[in-house]
Write an enzyme that holds these catalytic residues in place. Structure first.
Site, PDB file in Angstrom:
ATOM      1  N   LYS A  74       8.379 -10.776 -15.382  1.00 31.23           N
ATOM      2  CA  LYS A  74       8.727  -9.749 -16.437  1.00 31.23           C
ATOM      3  C   LYS A  74      10.014  -9.628 -16.806  1.00 31.23           C
ATOM      4  O   LYS A  74      11.135 -10.002 -16.159  1.00 31.23           O
ATOM      5  CB  LYS A  74       8.353  -8.496 -15.919  1.00 31.23           C
ATOM      6  CG  LYS A  74       8.441  -7.387 -16.700  1.00 31.23           C
ATOM      7  CD  LYS A  74       8.007  -5.939 -16.139  1.00 31.23           C
ATOM      8  CE  LYS A  74       7.798  -4.834 -17.054  1.00 31.23           C
ATOM      9  NZ  LYS A  74       7.464  -3.569 -16.429  1.00 31.23           N
ATOM     10  N   SER A 149       4.247  -1.189 -19.202  1.00 34.57           N
ATOM     11  CA  SER A 149       5.263  -2.070 -19.801  1.00 34.57           C
ATOM     12  C   SER A 149       5.193  -3.425 -19.272  1.00 34.57           C
ATOM     13  O   SER A 149       5.830  -4.267 -19.983  1.00 34.57           O
ATOM     14  CB  SER A 149       6.745  -1.407 -19.427  1.00 34.57           C
ATOM     15  OG  SER A 149       6.963  -1.462 -18.363  1.00 34.57           O
ATOM     16  N   SER A 173       3.251   1.211 -15.542  1.00 37.40           N
ATOM     17  CA  SER A 173       3.548  -0.009 -15.996  1.00 37.40           C
ATOM     18  C   SER A 173       2.884  -1.391 -15.229  1.00 37.40           C
ATOM     19  O   SER A 173       2.765  -2.161 -15.890  1.00 37.40           O
ATOM     20  CB  SER A 173       4.855  -0.257 -16.058  1.00 37.40           C
ATOM     21  OG  SER A 173       5.616   0.869 -17.212  1.00 37.40           O
TER      22      SER A 173
END
Length: 228
Positions: A74, A149, A173
């Site tokens: 990420k 996210s 997320s």
């Protein structure tokens, strides 16, 4: 192949880490233009790591639990020598000088970092879009949301670009992108996966965690992340 089966085949010399990486790279190049999920790529260094991983197998070395498995990281997590923007134009050219601990741990377990997965700016949002890389589309319908996210990680898994990926969760997320993209995301108990970047260690709200296509694969990745 799921991650667990790929790792088993690598360990029994029936699957080459080089061939596995090449397959993932071909998939990224074919699919990512439609979804925009693997936003920064490290193919050259990944190829070097894959060749080293193959050599270790052939020598009969002790192999880590993620040996030879490509992983997406990420874009909130620092990666040495690989562009890390946090989704912000303030950091659009930022290249960290060292890995964040979670990245060091998955690399230390034998995983091969292929690239960075998209995220909203600072991870703040239930979507995956930012002014640096643009919008990540849902794999089932790219004009719809991939959630966030950790949406980039969810999409690279759902589309078969890599078998495992990292994520983080403050208000959903890891979990929302899993639901939107048909994969598995797990929010660990606070403190299970350490974060060396979090300034308030006693605050249990934000956690780092694993994402995968199956529960056994997610457990395999989580086992390499845990620590004090």
């Amino acid at each position: 192949l799921d991650a667990s089966e790929a790792r088993r085949l690598i360990g029994t010399k029936k699957l080459s880490p080089v061939e596995l990486l090449e397959s993932c790279v071909r998939r990224i190049e074919a699919v990512d233009p439609a979804v925009n999920a693997m936003v920064a790529r490290d193919f050259e260094r990944a190829a070097v790591a894959a060749r080293a991983a193959e050599a270790a197998v052939m020598r009969g070395d002790a192999l880590g639990p993620l040996h030879g498995l490509p992983v997406g990281i990420k874009d909130l997590e620092d990666t040495e020598g690989l562009r890390t923007t946090y989704g912000s134009v303030l950091f659009k050219d930022h290249v960290p000088q060292k890995d964040q601990r979670i990245v060091r741990k998955v690399r230390g377990a034998g995983a091969i970092v292929v690239g960075k997965t998209n995220t909203p700016e600072w991870g703040a949002g239930a979507n995956t879009r930012n002014a640096v890389y643009g919008v990540t589309g849902n794999p089932f319908s790219p004009d719809k949301s991939a959630a966030g996210s950790s949406g980039g990680s969810g999409v690279v898994l759902a589309t078969g670009m890599v078998p495992i990926a990292t994520g983080s969760d403050t208000g959903g997320s890891l979990r929302n992108p899993a639901a939107y993209n048909g994969i598995v995301g797990f929010r660990p108990s606070p403190g299970l996966v350490p974060s060396d970047k979090r300034p308030l260690g006693w605050n249990p709200l934000s956690v780092l965690g694993p994402m995968a296509r199956t529960v056994p694969d997610l457990c395999l990745l989580l086992s390499t992340m845990v620590g004090d």
